[in-house]
Design a protein around this motif. Sequence first.
Motif, mmCIF file in Angstrom:
data_model
loop_
_atom_site.group_PDB
_atom_site.id
_atom_site.type_symbol
_atom_site.label_atom_id
_atom_site.label_comp_id
_atom_site.label_asym_id
_atom_site.label_seq_id
_atom_site.Cartn_x
_atom_site.Cartn_y
_atom_site.Cartn_z
ATOM 1 N N GLN A 79 0.827 -1.205 0.000
ATOM 2 C CA GLN A 79 0.000 0.000 0.000
ATOM 3 C C GLN A 79 0.865 1.261 0.000
ATOM 4 O O GLN A 79 0.585 2.226 -0.735
ATOM 5 C CB GLN A 79 -0.927 -0.006 1.211
ATOM 6 N N LEU A 80 1.916 1.264 0.800
ATOM 7 C CA LEU A 80 2.807 2.424 0.857
ATOM 8 C C LEU A 80 3.483 2.663 -0.485
ATOM 9 O O LEU A 80 3.502 3.790 -1.002
ATOM 10 C CB LEU A 80 3.854 2.206 1.951
ATOM 11 N N ALA A 81 4.062 1.616 -1.060
ATOM 12 C CA ALA A 81 4.758 1.780 -2.338
ATOM 13 C C ALA A 81 3.811 2.226 -3.431
ATOM 14 O O ALA A 81 4.176 3.024 -4.308
ATOM 15 C CB ALA A 81 5.440 0.466 -2.717
ATOM 16 N N ARG A 82 2.562 1.747 -3.393
ATOM 17 C CA ARG A 82 1.603 2.072 -4.448
ATOM 18 C C ARG A 82 1.222 3.554 -4.452
ATOM 19 O O ARG A 82 0.736 4.063 -5.459
ATOM 20 C CB ARG A 82 0.369 1.179 -4.305
ATOM 21 N N HIS A 83 1.449 4.257 -3.356
ATOM 22 C CA HIS A 83 1.204 5.701 -3.347
ATOM 23 C C HIS A 83 2.066 6.423 -4.384
ATOM 24 O O HIS A 83 1.728 7.530 -4.818
ATOM 25 C CB HIS A 83 1.506 6.281 -1.964
ATOM 26 N N PHE A 84 3.198 5.829 -4.777
ATOM 27 C CA PHE A 84 4.144 6.500 -5.661
ATOM 28 C C PHE A 84 4.046 6.030 -7.106
ATOM 29 O O PHE A 84 4.758 6.531 -7.967
ATOM 30 C CB PHE A 84 5.566 6.297 -5.131
ATOM 31 N N GLY A 85 3.149 5.081 -7.378
ATOM 32 C CA GLY A 85 2.960 4.636 -8.752
ATOM 33 C C GLY A 85 2.524 3.190 -8.823
ATOM 34 O O GLY A 85 2.433 2.486 -7.816
ATOM 35 N N GLU A 86 2.290 2.727 -10.022
ATOM 36 C CA GLU A 86 1.912 1.335 -10.256
ATOM 37 C C GLU A 86 3.094 0.421 -9.949
ATOM 38 O O GLU A 86 4.249 0.760 -10.244
ATOM 39 C CB GLU A 86 1.475 1.160 -11.709
ATOM 40 N N LEU A 87 2.821 -0.744 -9.373
ATOM 41 C CA LEU A 87 3.879 -1.673 -8.985
ATOM 42 C C LEU A 87 4.037 -2.773 -10.031
ATOM 43 O O LEU A 87 3.064 -3.242 -10.625
ATOM 44 C CB LEU A 87 3.576 -2.303 -7.628
ATOM 45 N N GLU A 88 5.275 -3.188 -10.234
ATOM 46 C CA GLU A 88 5.543 -4.269 -11.173
ATOM 47 C C GLU A 88 5.461 -5.624 -10.477
ATOM 48 O O GLU A 88 5.564 -5.722 -9.252
ATOM 49 C CB GLU A 88 6.933 -4.121 -11.796
ATOM 50 N N VAL A 89 5.282 -6.661 -11.282
ATOM 51 C CA VAL A 89 5.430 -8.044 -10.832
ATOM 52 C C VAL A 89 6.655 -8.599 -11.542
ATOM 53 O O VAL A 89 6.689 -8.671 -12.774
ATOM 54 C CB VAL A 89 4.174 -8.876 -11.142
ATOM 55 N N HIS A 90 7.664 -8.964 -10.777
ATOM 56 C CA HIS A 90 8.930 -9.391 -11.370
ATOM 57 C C HIS A 90 8.775 -10.774 -12.004
ATOM 58 O O HIS A 90 8.178 -11.674 -11.401
ATOM 59 C CB HIS A 90 10.028 -9.426 -10.298
ATOM 60 N N PRO A 91 9.330 -10.977 -13.211
ATOM 61 C CA PRO A 91 9.116 -12.248 -13.905
ATOM 62 C C PRO A 91 9.984 -13.409 -13.422
ATOM 63 O O PRO A 91 9.723 -14.553 -13.802
ATOM 64 C CB PRO A 91 9.469 -11.905 -15.357
ATOM 65 N N VAL A 92 10.993 -13.156 -12.585
ATOM 66 C CA VAL A 92 11.933 -14.213 -12.210
ATOM 67 C C VAL A 92 11.981 -14.446 -10.703
ATOM 68 O O VAL A 92 11.910 -15.587 -10.240
ATOM 69 C CB VAL A 92 13.352 -13.900 -12.739
ATOM 70 N N PHE A 93 12.135 -13.390 -9.901
ATOM 71 C CA PHE A 93 12.254 -13.560 -8.459
ATOM 72 C C PHE A 93 10.997 -14.209 -7.870
ATOM 73 O O PHE A 93 9.883 -13.991 -8.360
ATOM 74 C CB PHE A 93 12.460 -12.203 -7.777
ATOM 75 N N PRO A 94 11.140 -14.969 -6.777
ATOM 76 C CA PRO A 94 9.953 -15.486 -6.083
ATOM 77 C C PRO A 94 9.152 -14.346 -5.460
ATOM 78 O O PRO A 94 9.704 -13.312 -5.082
ATOM 79 C CB PRO A 94 10.542 -16.408 -5.008
ATOM 80 N N HIS A 95 7.847 -14.551 -5.362
ATOM 81 C CA HIS A 95 6.937 -13.525 -4.860
ATOM 82 C C HIS A 95 6.369 -13.927 -3.503
ATOM 83 O O HIS A 95 6.293 -15.113 -3.163
ATOM 84 C CB HIS A 95 5.763 -13.321 -5.825
ATOM 85 N N HIS A 96 5.902 -12.933 -2.771
ATOM 86 C CA HIS A 96 5.136 -13.198 -1.552
ATOM 87 C C HIS A 96 3.849 -13.925 -1.943
ATOM 88 O O HIS A 96 3.205 -13.557 -2.934
ATOM 89 C CB HIS A 96 4.814 -11.877 -0.851
ATOM 90 N N PRO A 97 3.437 -14.946 -1.204
ATOM 91 C CA PRO A 97 2.265 -15.732 -1.624
ATOM 92 C C PRO A 97 0.966 -14.945 -1.714
ATOM 93 O O PRO A 97 0.076 -15.292 -2.506
ATOM 94 C CB PRO A 97 2.176 -16.836 -0.555
ATOM 95 N N ASP A 98 0.846 -13.875 -0.927
ATOM 96 C CA ASP A 98 -0.396 -13.087 -0.949
ATOM 97 C C ASP A 98 -0.257 -11.770 -1.700
ATOM 98 O O ASP A 98 -1.268 -11.098 -1.951
ATOM 99 C CB ASP A 98 -0.844 -12.783 0.487
ATOM 100 N N HIS A 99 0.977 -11.405 -2.032
ATOM 101 C CA HIS A 99 1.213 -10.109 -2.659
ATOM 102 C C HIS A 99 2.251 -10.277 -3.766
ATOM 103 O O HIS A 99 3.463 -10.162 -3.513
ATOM 104 C CB HIS A 99 1.702 -9.091 -1.623
ATOM 105 N N PRO A 100 1.829 -10.563 -4.989
ATOM 106 C CA PRO A 100 2.796 -10.800 -6.074
ATOM 107 C C PRO A 100 3.682 -9.598 -6.371
ATOM 108 O O PRO A 100 4.739 -9.750 -6.977
ATOM 109 C CB PRO A 100 1.903 -11.150 -7.269
ATOM 110 N N GLU A 101 3.280 -8.404 -5.926
ATOM 111 C CA GLU A 101 4.113 -7.216 -6.139
ATOM 112 C C GLU A 101 5.352 -7.209 -5.249
ATOM 113 O O GLU A 101 6.280 -6.420 -5.489
ATOM 114 C CB GLU A 101 3.306 -5.938 -5.858
ATOM 115 N N LEU A 102 5.375 -8.051 -4.231
ATOM 116 C CA LEU A 102 6.528 -8.127 -3.327
ATOM 117 C C LEU A 102 7.417 -9.284 -3.746
ATOM 118 O O LEU A 102 6.982 -10.450 -3.735
ATOM 119 C CB LEU A 102 6.076 -8.347 -1.877
ATOM 120 N N VAL A 103 8.663 -8.991 -4.091
ATOM 121 C CA VAL A 103 9.610 -10.066 -4.373
ATOM 122 C C VAL A 103 10.343 -10.420 -3.082
ATOM 123 O O VAL A 103 10.539 -9.568 -2.201
ATOM 124 C CB VAL A 103 10.612 -9.703 -5.486
#
Length: 304
Positions: A79-103
Amino acid sequence: MIHSNAATRLKEVSTDPVTLDYHGFTVTRSTPTIGAEVGGIDLREPLDDATLTSLRQALVRHKVLFFRDQDITPAQHVQLARHFGELEVHPVFPHHPDHPELVLLGGNKDMRGRENIYHSDVSWREVPSMASMLRCVECPEAGGDTIWVDMARAYAALPEAVKERIDGLYAVHDIMPGFGARMTPVEREINRKKFPAVTHPVVRTHPEGGEKILYVNEGFVTHLANFGEKAQFRVGFDFRYGELDLLQYLFRQAAVPEYQVRLKWRPNTIAFWDNRSTQHYAVQDYFPAVRRMMRATIIGDKPF
């Protein structure tokens, strides 16, 4: 999403006071060139637009901001990061299970981390990132620091002859040098089609601060796209070695200590940095101890 054009232009050495007051927080400069520690703010609480605008101004001005003792949840991080723009989903790094925007970053006791090369996050995208926000979940008591480099300062300090030589040059940025080894052959084929190599100017302009920035990094840049159009040479090896020598010279600028700031992590420390004007290097001196991090990356704009 908060935007601001109020950042001051680059100075040779900052003459700001060590501690500055912004709306809703203070910043204490880490070095005369880059970095500042933010105080008087609780990132678990909602931030008003004026505070968010001030944070963006401070980010452009200081290039990397450090926040200590911020015990935020993954949802609050996103939520904090999204205040500054749209968030990417990284194509390679593992993601948080509930939040794909977090690597999820970090090795383990059996595998070293591999981020110890100077780079700017996802410069291999056609539209690279604006900024990254990294939170320390777990880190060793000693080691595992991260270094950030002011690439606007690196450009400003170049000899005029080098500035003339690189004016108008474009560099090729590619996902494969940094991430190809992490992919299966099938994944490499898929990602090669999704993320073809792209070109960005060797010297880009900051869209908010107006600084000229040296925008090549050894993590993802493979070669100069148009070196032959500007180079003068007698025979073929002059051209090839001339390009390699110039690239190596430009890469080495990130290693100059006078352009750097270094952070010693503690759990719940957050670093928020401008990927347009910085590079960073994650020091891998702590293996087999473990360092675990979560990162949100904010999509930026096409370099010009």
